[in-house]
Design a protein around this motif. Structure first.
Motif, PDB file in Angstrom:
ATOM      1  N   ARG A  21     -11.947 -23.190   9.446  1.00 26.95           N
ATOM      2  CA  ARG A  21     -12.174 -24.312  10.543  1.00 26.95           C
ATOM      3  C   ARG A  21     -13.465 -24.002  11.126  1.00 26.95           C
ATOM      4  NH1 ARG A  21      -8.282 -22.335  12.803  1.00 26.95           N
ATOM      5  NH2 ARG A  21      -6.701 -23.790  12.170  1.00 26.95           N
ATOM      6  N   VAL A  22     -14.049 -23.087  11.475  1.00 29.00           N
ATOM      7  CA  VAL A  22     -15.319 -22.947  12.396  1.00 29.00           C
ATOM      8  C   VAL A  22     -16.322 -22.842  11.060  1.00 29.00           C
ATOM      9  CG1 VAL A  22     -16.946 -20.958  13.214  1.00 29.00           C
ATOM     10  CG2 VAL A  22     -14.373 -20.805  13.887  1.00 29.00           C
ATOM     11  N   PHE A  23     -16.492 -22.712   9.991  1.00 30.82           N
ATOM     12  CA  PHE A  23     -17.349 -23.083   8.812  1.00 30.82           C
ATOM     13  C   PHE A  23     -17.618 -24.612   8.938  1.00 30.82           C
ATOM     14  CE2 PHE A  23     -18.190 -24.260   4.487  1.00 30.82           C
ATOM     15  CZ  PHE A  23     -19.309 -23.794   4.511  1.00 30.82           C
ATOM     16  N   ILE A  24     -16.389 -25.259   9.019  1.00 28.90           N
ATOM     17  CA  ILE A  24     -16.467 -26.897   8.732  1.00 28.90           C
ATOM     18  C   ILE A  24     -17.309 -27.426  10.275  1.00 28.90           C
ATOM     19  CG2 ILE A  24     -15.226 -29.132   8.731  1.00 28.90           C
ATOM     20  CD1 ILE A  24     -13.175 -27.682   7.112  1.00 28.90           C
ATOM     21  N   PHE A  25     -16.810 -26.893  11.003  1.00 25.53           N
ATOM     22  CA  PHE A  25     -17.562 -27.256  12.517  1.00 25.53           C
ATOM     23  C   PHE A  25     -18.900 -27.030  12.463  1.00 25.53           C
ATOM     24  CE2 PHE A  25     -18.863 -26.406  16.921  1.00 25.53           C
ATOM     25  CZ  PHE A  25     -18.694 -27.510  17.349  1.00 25.53           C
ATOM     26  N   LEU A  55     -16.586 -32.037   2.960  1.00 28.69           N
ATOM     27  CA  LEU A  55     -15.539 -32.603   2.102  1.00 28.69           C
ATOM     28  C   LEU A  55     -14.717 -31.461   0.876  1.00 28.69           C
ATOM     29  CD1 LEU A  55     -16.813 -36.139   1.760  1.00 28.69           C
ATOM     30  CD2 LEU A  55     -14.898 -35.549   3.052  1.00 28.69           C
ATOM     31  N   ALA A  56     -15.763 -30.998   0.437  1.00 27.72           N
ATOM     32  CA  ALA A  56     -15.251 -29.897  -0.509  1.00 27.72           C
ATOM     33  C   ALA A  56     -14.703 -28.674  -0.036  1.00 27.72           C
ATOM     34  CB  ALA A  56     -16.619 -29.580  -1.295  1.00 27.72           C
ATOM     35  N   THR A  57     -14.895 -28.440   1.300  1.00 27.98           N
ATOM     36  CA  THR A  57     -14.394 -27.135   1.700  1.00 27.98           C
ATOM     37  C   THR A  57     -12.941 -26.959   1.727  1.00 27.98           C
ATOM     38  OG1 THR A  57     -16.526 -26.703   3.280  1.00 27.98           O
ATOM     39  CG2 THR A  57     -14.257 -25.482   3.841  1.00 27.98           C
ATOM     40  N   PRO A  58     -12.016 -27.914   2.323  1.00 29.42           N
ATOM     41  CA  PRO A  58     -10.719 -27.942   2.288  1.00 29.42           C
ATOM     42  C   PRO A  58     -10.060 -27.830   1.015  1.00 29.42           C
ATOM     43  CG  PRO A  58     -11.481 -29.695   3.901  1.00 29.42           C
ATOM     44  CD  PRO A  58     -12.693 -29.288   3.153  1.00 29.42           C
ATOM     45  N   ARG A  82      -9.485 -21.200   1.275  1.00 28.78           N
ATOM     46  CA  ARG A  82      -8.524 -21.120   1.970  1.00 28.78           C
ATOM     47  C   ARG A  82      -8.777 -20.548   3.183  1.00 28.78           C
ATOM     48  NH1 ARG A  82      -8.503 -17.080  -1.969  1.00 28.78           N
ATOM     49  NH2 ARG A  82      -8.342 -15.129  -0.952  1.00 28.78           N
ATOM     50  N   GLU A  83      -8.014 -21.057   4.276  1.00 22.11           N
ATOM     51  CA  GLU A  83      -8.410 -20.481   5.547  1.00 22.11           C
ATOM     52  C   GLU A  83      -8.086 -19.022   5.725  1.00 22.11           C
ATOM     53  OE1 GLU A  83      -9.738 -20.223   8.339  1.00 22.11           O
ATOM     54  OE2 GLU A  83      -9.449 -22.294   9.002  1.00 22.11           O
TER      55      GLU A  83
END
Length: 489
Positions: free
Chosen positions: A67-71, A171-174, A178-179
């Motif tokens: 989550r933090v990575f995407i932000f 877009l690719a991260t999720p 995995r979290e």
């Protein structure tokens, strides 16, 4: 694919440290920067990046790393877009500082995600090898990309290019990552603020000293403020229940030694890119694209060195590569001190640059692995953040120290040339305010050579730390091979 996503983020963040270097003359003319303020186009990014990395790593531990990575990636992309559209110097510096915040959030969580995504042993060693090669070679790739974008498009594209890359990573991260497990805790805001402000003042003090001297009141005030703030930071960390920098990490001699080595090597690699870029463009008169291409072999050799270290780490352990890598880096920098106004790229620059790069490739894999060894899972983000912070702070501090050495040597060389000049030549220089081209080349070269002497000293200190401080036990090698030994790796 998970490794590709994480390495792509690290490449984007790291190359942005150098991608603007080649574009600086164009930025200066477009946004009316002075020579002094232009240096902050680089410093605004590296200082916020290095200063907030610890908080970024902690945020991933508490809130969830994916989550933090995407932000962080989204913030980085947004700041890049704003910087590309900047209409004045203040807007660009603000955007560069915001880029640093985004990088500080994304980079340590990317490294921590590698630790939680890949199994310990050969699989994780290979992942660290790729990540380390990208981290070390990103600077050279940034110089090449900057040269292409400036020559074919314009300087704004050195910032715009991050936007589509960042969006693709988001877009690719999720899909591929995995979290991580969230670990309850709270943010050490006081620690983050005091450490960041202290490091900013420390770097500013060195930059100010190179311009106005060591007796300047503001220079002395900056150093005094830095000492006070960093002392307060240590007191806060010692008393905090959940510190941003767990000081007990430094109780492990291997990890403490690793941070010391990274501090020295980062100073050297930042200095090599900065001063060689000036030398090849101003003295050798390379175009932006030619200057970028001149650094392309660096990335290839760093990748080779990283691959070599990754392959043989389970056999020999990290210490031999830490020692040998620092010695090679020192040898390359010592070789570069021999450059003069008659030097050529093939004869005087390429060889030492490749020797230096081979050593750095070996170093970054070993340092990354050692820094994250024997770290409890809840503190992985803090450990990776501290390693990255050491790299950025070491680079910023080292570059300011090297600039001071370079400026002093250049001033001495200019004074010597003026003393040797004829009265008519001195009068012409006073009237025009311009130095003859041979003089300016000689003055710059004297400063560059002095900077490389100091950089070589930094790498020699790194070699001594690796030789004396680092210890690897047989059980550590067992774990590197994927065994179950109780070592610290």
């Amino acid at each position: 694919m998970a490794l590709f996503v994480l390495a792509s983020c690290q490449l984007m963040v790291v190359l942005d440290i150098t991608i603007v270097n080649i574009a600086l003359p164009h930025i200066q003319s477009a946004l009316d920067f002075s020579i002094t303020s232009l240096s902050w186009v680089v410093s605004a990014y590296t200082l916020t990046f290095g200063g907030l990395l610890l908080l970024g790593g902690r945020a991933g531990d508490i809130l969830g790393r994916r989550r933090v990575f995407i932000f962080g990636v989204l913030l980085f992309a947004l700041a890049s877009l704003l910087g590309g559209f900047a209409q004045n110097s203040g807007q660009l510096l603000g955007a560069r500082a915001l880029q640093g915040v985004g990088g500080a959030i994304a980079s340590p969580t990317a490294l921590a995600l590698i630790s939680t995504t890949f199994r310990e042993g050969p699989e994780r060693n290979r992942a660290f090898g790729v990540f380390a090669a990208v981290s070390a070679g990103g600077g050279a790739i940034g110089l090449l990309a900057g040269g292409i974008l400036v020559e074919w498009l314009n300087w704004r594209w050195v910032l715009f290019v991050n936007v589509p890359i960042g969006l693709l990573i988001v877009l690719a991260t999720p899909r591929w990552i995995r979290e991580s497990e969230r670990h309850p805790g709270r943010f050490d805001v006081a620690g983050a603020l005091t450490s960041t402000a202290g490091m900013v003042l420390l770097v500013y003090g060195f930059i100010r000293a190179s311009q106005d001297g060591w007796r300047d009141a503001l220079t002395l005030a900056s150093f005094a403020g830095a000492v006070v703030l960093l002392a307060v930071f240590i007191l806060i960390e010692r008393r905090s229940r959940q510190p941003i920098t767990p000081l007990h990490m430094f109780a492990d001699r291997n990890r403490a030694g690793t941070y010391g080595i990274m501090l020295c090597l980062a100073a050297a690699i930042f200095g090599m890119f900065f001063f060689l870029t000036l030398f090849v463009q101003n003295v050798l008169e390379f175009s932006p694209l030619q200057a970028g291409l001149a650094f392309l072999p660096v990335s290839a050799v760093i990748a080779f060195g990283a691959g070599l270290a990754s392959r043989f780490l389970p056999v020999y352990g990290p210490k031999p590569f830490m020692v040998l890598g620092a010695i090679l880096a020192a040898a390359g920098l010592a070789w570069l001190t021999l450059t003069d106004v008659h030097s050529t790229y093939a004869g005087s620059v390429l060889g030492p640059m490749l020797v230096f790069s081979l050593g750095m490739g070996m170093e970054f894999v070993s340092l990354t692995l050692m820094a994250l060894s024997n770290v409890p899972t809840p503190e992985t983000g803090a450990a990776s953040g501290l390693l990255n912070a050491t790299q950025q702070v070491g680079g910023s501090l080292g570059l300011s120290i090297l600039a001071t050495m370079s400026g002093t040597a250049s001033a001495n060389e200019a004074e010597k040339l003026l003393q040797q000049a004829s009265p008519a030549e001195r009068l012409r220089i006073e009237r025009t305010g311009e130095l003859p081209k041979p003089w300016s080349d000689q003055i710059l070269t004297a400063g560059v050579s002095a900077a490389f002497i100091m950089a070589a000293i930094f790498t020699a200190v790194a070699a001594l730390i690796a030789l004396i401080v680092i210890q690897v036990r047989p059980s550590d090698l067992e774990r590197l091979k994927g065994g179950t030994g109780p070592g610290a790796m």
